[in-house]
Design a protein around this motif. Structure first.
Motif, PDB file in Angstrom:
ATOM      1  N   LEU A  33      15.585 -18.958  23.320  1.00 32.59           N
ATOM      2  CA  LEU A  33      15.060 -20.321  23.288  1.00 32.59           C
ATOM      3  C   LEU A  33      14.513 -20.642  21.901  1.00 32.59           C
ATOM      4  O   LEU A  33      14.852 -21.668  21.311  1.00 32.59           O
ATOM      5  N   ARG A  34      13.704 -19.760  21.379  1.00 30.57           N
ATOM      6  CA  ARG A  34      13.104 -20.010  20.065  1.00 30.57           C
ATOM      7  C   ARG A  34      14.169 -19.988  18.954  1.00 30.57           C
ATOM      8  O   ARG A  34      14.092 -20.739  17.996  1.00 30.57           O
ATOM      9  N   ASN A  35      15.171 -19.152  19.110  1.00 25.44           N
ATOM     10  CA  ASN A  35      16.231 -19.062  18.125  1.00 25.44           C
ATOM     11  C   ASN A  35      17.114 -20.314  18.126  1.00 25.44           C
ATOM     12  O   ASN A  35      17.535 -20.790  17.084  1.00 25.44           O
ATOM     13  N   LEU A  36      17.370 -20.841  19.317  1.00 32.94           N
ATOM     14  CA  LEU A  36      18.255 -22.005  19.426  1.00 32.94           C
ATOM     15  C   LEU A  36      17.527 -23.327  19.229  1.00 32.94           C
ATOM     16  O   LEU A  36      18.164 -24.362  19.079  1.00 32.94           O
ATOM     17  N   ALA A  37      16.224 -23.289  19.242  1.00 31.36           N
ATOM     18  CA  ALA A  37      15.426 -24.497  19.009  1.00 31.36           C
ATOM     19  C   ALA A  37      14.330 -24.160  18.006  1.00 31.36           C
ATOM     20  O   ALA A  37      13.147 -24.113  18.350  1.00 31.36           O
ATOM     21  N   PRO A  38      14.713 -23.907  16.744  1.00 34.50           N
ATOM     22  CA  PRO A  38      13.733 -23.404  15.776  1.00 34.50           C
ATOM     23  C   PRO A  38      12.588 -24.368  15.484  1.00 34.50           C
ATOM     24  O   PRO A  38      11.524 -23.929  15.063  1.00 34.50           O
ATOM     25  N   GLY A  39      12.752 -25.640  15.717  1.00 35.58           N
ATOM     26  CA  GLY A  39      11.688 -26.601  15.436  1.00 35.58           C
ATOM     27  C   GLY A  39      10.708 -26.776  16.574  1.00 35.58           C
ATOM     28  O   GLY A  39       9.735 -27.520  16.453  1.00 35.58           O
ATOM     29  N   ILE A  40      10.923 -26.079  17.669  1.00 36.21           N
ATOM     30  CA  ILE A  40      10.072 -26.257  18.846  1.00 36.21           C
ATOM     31  C   ILE A  40       8.705 -25.613  18.595  1.00 36.21           C
ATOM     32  O   ILE A  40       8.612 -24.542  17.996  1.00 36.21           O
ATOM     33  N   SER A  41       7.670 -26.288  19.049  1.00 36.94           N
ATOM     34  CA  SER A  41       6.330 -25.736  18.887  1.00 36.94           C
ATOM     35  C   SER A  41       6.136 -24.576  19.860  1.00 36.94           C
ATOM     36  O   SER A  41       6.804 -24.484  20.892  1.00 36.94           O
ATOM     37  N   GLU A  42       5.211 -23.699  19.525  1.00 37.66           N
ATOM     38  CA  GLU A  42       4.920 -22.562  20.402  1.00 37.66           C
ATOM     39  C   GLU A  42       4.447 -23.055  21.766  1.00 37.66           C
ATOM     40  O   GLU A  42       4.839 -22.525  22.802  1.00 37.66           O
ATOM     41  N   GLN A  43       3.624 -24.098  21.768  1.00 36.50           N
ATOM     42  CA  GLN A  43       3.116 -24.653  23.020  1.00 36.50           C
ATOM     43  C   GLN A  43       4.260 -25.158  23.889  1.00 36.50           C
ATOM     44  O   GLN A  43       4.296 -24.902  25.090  1.00 36.50           O
ATOM     45  N   LYS A  44       5.222 -25.855  23.287  1.00 33.66           N
ATOM     46  CA  LYS A  44       6.358 -26.383  24.029  1.00 33.66           C
ATOM     47  C   LYS A  44       7.246 -25.239  24.526  1.00 33.66           C
ATOM     48  O   LYS A  44       7.717 -25.260  25.667  1.00 33.66           O
ATOM     49  N   ALA A  45       7.467 -24.219  23.697  1.00 32.70           N
ATOM     50  CA  ALA A  45       8.290 -23.073  24.102  1.00 32.70           C
ATOM     51  C   ALA A  45       7.663 -22.364  25.298  1.00 32.70           C
ATOM     52  O   ALA A  45       8.359 -21.993  26.246  1.00 32.70           O
ATOM     53  N   VAL A  46       6.350 -22.176  25.282  1.00 33.11           N
ATOM     54  CA  VAL A  46       5.655 -21.531  26.392  1.00 33.11           C
ATOM     55  C   VAL A  46       5.780 -22.387  27.656  1.00 33.11           C
ATOM     56  O   VAL A  46       6.040 -21.866  28.747  1.00 33.11           O
TER      57      VAL A  46
ATOM     58  N   LEU B 220      21.280  -9.369   5.731  1.00 33.22           N
ATOM     59  CA  LEU B 220      20.399  -9.761   4.633  1.00 33.22           C
ATOM     60  C   LEU B 220      19.032 -10.222   5.122  1.00 33.22           C
ATOM     61  O   LEU B 220      18.008  -9.856   4.551  1.00 33.22           O
ATOM     62  N   THR B 221      19.013 -11.019   6.195  1.00 35.30           N
ATOM     63  CA  THR B 221      17.758 -11.646   6.630  1.00 35.30           C
ATOM     64  C   THR B 221      17.228 -11.134   7.955  1.00 35.30           C
ATOM     65  O   THR B 221      16.078 -11.411   8.301  1.00 35.30           O
ATOM     66  N   GLY B 222      18.071 -10.446   8.715  1.00 33.16           N
ATOM     67  CA  GLY B 222      17.666 -10.012  10.048  1.00 33.16           C
ATOM     68  C   GLY B 222      17.737 -11.122  11.066  1.00 33.16           C
ATOM     69  O   GLY B 222      17.312 -10.954  12.206  1.00 33.16           O
ATOM     70  N   LYS B 223      18.309 -12.269  10.687  1.00 30.57           N
ATOM     71  CA  LYS B 223      18.378 -13.422  11.589  1.00 30.57           C
ATOM     72  C   LYS B 223      19.768 -14.044  11.539  1.00 30.57           C
ATOM     73  O   LYS B 223      20.412 -14.065  10.492  1.00 30.57           O
ATOM     74  N   LEU B 224      20.187 -14.569  12.666  1.00 30.61           N
ATOM     75  CA  LEU B 224      21.392 -15.390  12.742  1.00 30.61           C
ATOM     76  C   LEU B 224      21.153 -16.389  13.867  1.00 30.61           C
ATOM     77  O   LEU B 224      21.370 -16.099  15.038  1.00 30.61           O
ATOM     78  N   GLY B 225      20.649 -17.534  13.497  1.00 29.20           N
ATOM     79  CA  GLY B 225      20.337 -18.566  14.471  1.00 29.20           C
ATOM     80  C   GLY B 225      20.761 -19.919  13.954  1.00 29.20           C
ATOM     81  O   GLY B 225      21.543 -20.043  13.008  1.00 29.20           O
ATOM     82  N   ILE B 226      20.216 -20.932  14.567  1.00 26.48           N
ATOM     83  CA  ILE B 226      20.548 -22.309  14.212  1.00 26.48           C
ATOM     84  C   ILE B 226      20.273 -22.570  12.729  1.00 26.48           C
ATOM     85  O   ILE B 226      21.086 -23.154  12.031  1.00 26.48           O
ATOM     86  N   GLN B 227      19.119 -22.144  12.261  1.00 25.06           N
ATOM     87  CA  GLN B 227      18.755 -22.374  10.860  1.00 25.06           C
ATOM     88  C   GLN B 227      19.792 -21.769   9.917  1.00 25.06           C
ATOM     89  O   GLN B 227      20.207 -22.390   8.940  1.00 25.06           O
ATOM     90  N   GLU B 228      20.225 -20.553  10.220  1.00 28.03           N
ATOM     91  CA  GLU B 228      21.170 -19.861   9.335  1.00 28.03           C
ATOM     92  C   GLU B 228      22.581 -20.429   9.410  1.00 28.03           C
ATOM     93  O   GLU B 228      23.353 -20.273   8.468  1.00 28.03           O
ATOM     94  N   THR B 229      22.920 -21.096  10.516  1.00 25.98           N
ATOM     95  CA  THR B 229      24.261 -21.671  10.624  1.00 25.98           C
ATOM     96  C   THR B 229      24.314 -23.152  10.258  1.00 25.98           C
ATOM     97  O   THR B 229      25.319 -23.615   9.734  1.00 25.98           O
ATOM     98  N   GLU B 230      23.240 -23.880  10.504  1.00 24.13           N
ATOM     99  CA  GLU B 230      23.259 -25.314  10.202  1.00 24.13           C
ATOM    100  C   GLU B 230      22.764 -25.641   8.803  1.00 24.13           C
ATOM    101  O   GLU B 230      23.090 -26.698   8.268  1.00 24.13           O
ATOM    102  N   ASN B 231      21.947 -24.771   8.227  1.00 21.28           N
ATOM    103  CA  ASN B 231      21.396 -25.019   6.890  1.00 21.28           C
ATOM    104  C   ASN B 231      21.568 -23.796   5.991  1.00 21.28           C
ATOM    105  O   ASN B 231      20.598 -23.300   5.417  1.00 21.28           O
ATOM    106  N   PRO B 232      22.789 -23.322   5.860  1.00 22.87           N
ATOM    107  CA  PRO B 232      22.975 -22.096   5.076  1.00 22.87           C
ATOM    108  C   PRO B 232      22.921 -22.365   3.573  1.00 22.87           C
ATOM    109  O   PRO B 232      23.234 -23.457   3.115  1.00 22.87           O
ATOM    110  N   ASP B 233      22.522 -21.347   2.843  1.00 19.24           N
ATOM    111  CA  ASP B 233      22.618 -21.384   1.383  1.00 19.24           C
ATOM    112  C   ASP B 233      23.841 -20.549   1.030  1.00 19.24           C
ATOM    113  O   ASP B 233      23.741 -19.354   0.765  1.00 19.24           O
ATOM    114  N   LEU B 234      24.996 -21.182   1.070  1.00 16.21           N
ATOM    115  CA  LEU B 234      26.260 -20.476   0.883  1.00 16.21           C
ATOM    116  C   LEU B 234      26.470 -19.983  -0.544  1.00 16.21           C
ATOM    117  O   LEU B 234      27.389 -19.210  -0.794  1.00 16.21           O
ATOM    118  N   ALA B 235      25.621 -20.427  -1.452  1.00 18.93           N
ATOM    119  CA  ALA B 235      25.725 -19.989  -2.854  1.00 18.93           C
ATOM    120  C   ALA B 235      24.657 -18.956  -3.213  1.00 18.93           C
ATOM    121  O   ALA B 235      24.560 -18.563  -4.373  1.00 18.93           O
TER     122      ALA B 235
END
Length: 182
Positions: free
Chosen positions: A142-155, A62-77
């Motif tokens: 890294l970006r998938n498992l830490a979705p709140g990380i800033s681009e600067q921090k990821a780099v 449906l979304t093309g994604k399966l990461g932390i956001q999709e597993t920890e904050n799902p809209d199951l309805a």
């Protein structure tokens, strides 16, 4: 236990223009041992999402994604998610059992409304020694498992990891600066 099924689904997304509305049905075949752990038919709370093959495949399609956001904050309805999940079946394939634990076969077969059928099978999980991530894959992980990380921090984290990778084997470990993993 579902990584090969997820990898097979991702491979289909990478090679075909699949839209959720175009899907007639999805059949998932997996090694029986997986269902000892990943046996949730449909999750009722976030902690169960990663144990449901139907959820993992549905959200990825449906979304093309399966990461932390999709597993920890799902809209199951979500009605779109539920409609797609209703067209997904998951079954153990007894003939896949003998491959375990060295291999974890999973096949995803998608039948489209136009009559086309596409399928992919994976039996090694991406990231295993036999199927290692390339550098871009690791950075994406890294970006998938830490979705709140800033681009600067990821780099910065990626650069620190790259320095460790390219240090000679006898070189001393270079610890990260305190702000890197703060």
């Amino acid at each position: 236990q579902l990584f090969t099924v997820v990898d097979a689904t991702q491979a289909l997304l990478n090679t075909h223009d699949i839209r959720a509305n175009d899907i007639e049905s999805v059949d998932i075949a997996i090694f029986p041992q997986a269902l000892r752990i990943a046996k949730v038919d449909w999750p009722i709370k976030p902690a169960e999402t990663c144990f449901s093959g139907r959820y993992c495949v549905a959200i990825l399609l449906l979304t093309g994604k399966l990461g932390i956001q999709e597993t920890e904050n799902p809209d199951l309805a979500d009605p779109r998610l539920l409609a797609l999940a209703d067209r997904i079946t998951l079954q153990a394939r007894p003939d896949y059992a003998d491959a375990f634990p060295d291999r974890r076969p999973g096949t995803v077969t998608i039948r489209l409304k136009n009559g086309e059928t596409i399928s992919a099978t994976h039996d090694i999980r991406q990231g295993d020694p036999e199927a290692p991530f390339d550098w871009a894959g690791l950075e994406g992980r890294l970006r998938n498992l830490a979705p709140g990380i800033s681009e600067q921090k990821a780099v910065a984290i990626g650069a620190w990891c790259a320095r460790q990778q390219h240090n000679p084997p006898q070189a001393a470990f270079m610890p990260p600066t305190p702000d890197l993993f703060h």
